[in-house]
Design an enzyme around this catalytic site. Sequence first.
Site, PDB file in Angstrom:
ATOM      1  CE1 TYR A 144       4.970  -9.685   2.583  1.00  0.00           C
ATOM      2  CE2 TYR A 144       6.305  -9.007   0.703  1.00  0.00           C
ATOM      3  CZ  TYR A 144       5.080  -9.076   1.340  1.00  0.00           C
ATOM      4  OH  TYR A 144       3.961  -8.556   0.723  1.00  0.00           O
ATOM      5  CB  THR A 172       6.310  -1.361  -8.538  1.00  0.00           C
ATOM      6  OG1 THR A 172       5.210  -0.654  -9.139  1.00  0.00           O
ATOM      7  CG2 THR A 172       7.072  -2.085  -9.619  1.00  0.00           C
ATOM      8  CB  VAL A 174       1.147  -0.127  -3.321  1.00  0.00           C
ATOM      9  CG1 VAL A 174      -0.258   0.409  -3.622  1.00  0.00           C
ATOM     10  CG2 VAL A 174       1.429  -1.396  -4.092  1.00  0.00           C
TER      11      VAL A 174
END
Length: 333
Positions: A144, A172, A174
């Site tokens: 990812y 950052t 969430v």
Amino acid sequence: MSTVVLVTGGSGLVGKAIEHVINTEPESSRFGKRPGEKWVFANSTEGDLKDPVQTEKLFEKYKPTHVIHLAALVGGLFKNMKYKLTFLRDNTLINDNVLHFSHTKNVQKVISCLSTCVFPDKVTYPLDETKIHDGPPHESNFGYANAKRMVDVMNHAYKEEFGCNFTSAIPTNVFGPHDNFDLEDSHVIPGLIHKCYRAKQNNTPFAVSGTGKPLRQFIFSYDLARLFIWMLREYDDVEPVILSVGEEEEVSIKSVADKIVKTVGFQGEYKFDSTKADGQFRKPASNKRLLTLMSQNKNEQQFKFTPFDEALEYTVKWFVENYNKGARIGKVA
């Protein structure tokens, strides 16, 4: 010429938050809808963005002038570890198609969503926008992270070769309403909320994976939505911007779990399973550049982050109220 803002991944956590903010902030305010704007929140039912033919059809259908690119294959720690190639390949295809057709269809501006996992595993803290490519990412999210890193590379290449106004945001962790609360592949806060709620309903122990010691910075989805809208309105540089609360706002997973237990009203057995992986211990990010950039426009509405406890309580209550009314909870035995 009217403005058409296409939000890919529009039914996800951040897409729903942007839709909420656009529909509730005062019109023509810093974070509100502008006259003549059309906002389109597209989801995967309108086309598979891994497929260039379907991606082009989506762009032809809506003819966007601006794109906020949120669509991605995402998952929690254990899903990232298990499907590294799938996360790498699918996200690379999605990002390449969205940026390619944004260029060929003359989109004026694109903001893509990255993640702090793009940063190197071995790096000096705090993280800042200059350190993205200073070493390999943590092995737990290798696929990812590398796919997301390539968005930054492509943004610079499109600007240098074609002059495209493409940039990216680096949030950052969430959380908020409309998150993915699936117990199998959710991120830490929605996963803990769902597990605690189920433990209360079933009168079973609430077991948290890992030691609870790792530290994280969390940003409320409605705050992040306002920051995306700010970038759309006021930021025109190719360099990415970290969208985050300050370094001093780091919280431990244990403290998050403690707050969830209190808000859910769970009174049963509560424990940590130290045999499960913790992931990275901490990865603090600096929001100094963000705050400096946002403060340059003194005439605009000033931005304040929602206090963590307030945002977490709001999210827990939203989940409980929507547990049987559309919350993404996955398959529950």
